[in-house]
Design a protein around this motif. Sequence first.
Motif, short mmCIF file in Angstrom:
data_model
loop_
_atom_site.label_atom_id
_atom_site.label_comp_id
_atom_site.label_asym_id
_atom_site.label_seq_id
_atom_site.Cartn_x
_atom_site.Cartn_y
_atom_site.Cartn_z
N VAL A 42 33.14 34.63 43.22
CA VAL A 42 32.48 35.86 43.68
C VAL A 42 32.65 36.95 42.64
O VAL A 42 31.69 37.66 42.29
N LEU A 72 29.36 34.72 48.05
CA LEU A 72 29.99 35.59 49.05
C LEU A 72 29.94 34.93 50.44
O LEU A 72 30.92 34.96 51.20
N TRP A 76 32.98 34.01 52.92
CA TRP A 76 33.04 34.36 54.35
C TRP A 76 33.34 33.10 55.17
O TRP A 76 34.20 33.13 56.07
#
Length: 108
Positions: A42, A72, A76
Amino acid sequence: MSSPAILDDLYATILSRKGGDPDSSHTARLFHKGRAKIAQKVGEEAVETVIEAIAGTPEKLASESADLLYHLLVLWADAGVQPADVYAILEGRKGVSGIEEKNSRTRA
Ligand SMILES: N=c1c2ncn([C@@H]3O[C@H](COP(=O)(O)OP(=O)(O)OP(=O)(O)O)[C@@H](O)[C@H]3O)c2ncn1[C@@H]1O[C@H](COP(=O)(O)O)[C@@H](O)[C@H]1O
């Protein structure tokens, strides 16, 4: 306002790769490498996005932004954050000036 369907679809695909074959799925490979590696990706994609914003074209910026969003979403998924959690935070900020929000934090 409806959620971005493409992000929800991509998130579902990413979740489906958990425990998958690292030889046939890039996402499964990332999960296999672990959260530190995913977070590092990221960061790398964020830097590449910044570089394209400053020195590249809008097309390259859009492409790097897509890479950043994908990584990203993988982060998550690894950390147990749902896209809806993030959408809810964004919804909650609607109509709140960023400057006012920062001032209220400074006062607290
Ligand atoms: N959106 C993406 C996506 N964006 C970027 N990437 C991959 O991210 C990788 C980034 O390459 P890099 O060289 O930066 O990273 P790396 O190969 O991990 O190398 P190192 O940093 O470890 O050295 C490339 O292989 C890209 O193909 C993606 N891989 C997958 N997706 C989506 O995820 C779905 C599932 O993919 P798989 O899990 O591979 O089936 C796909 O259908 C797509 O919709």
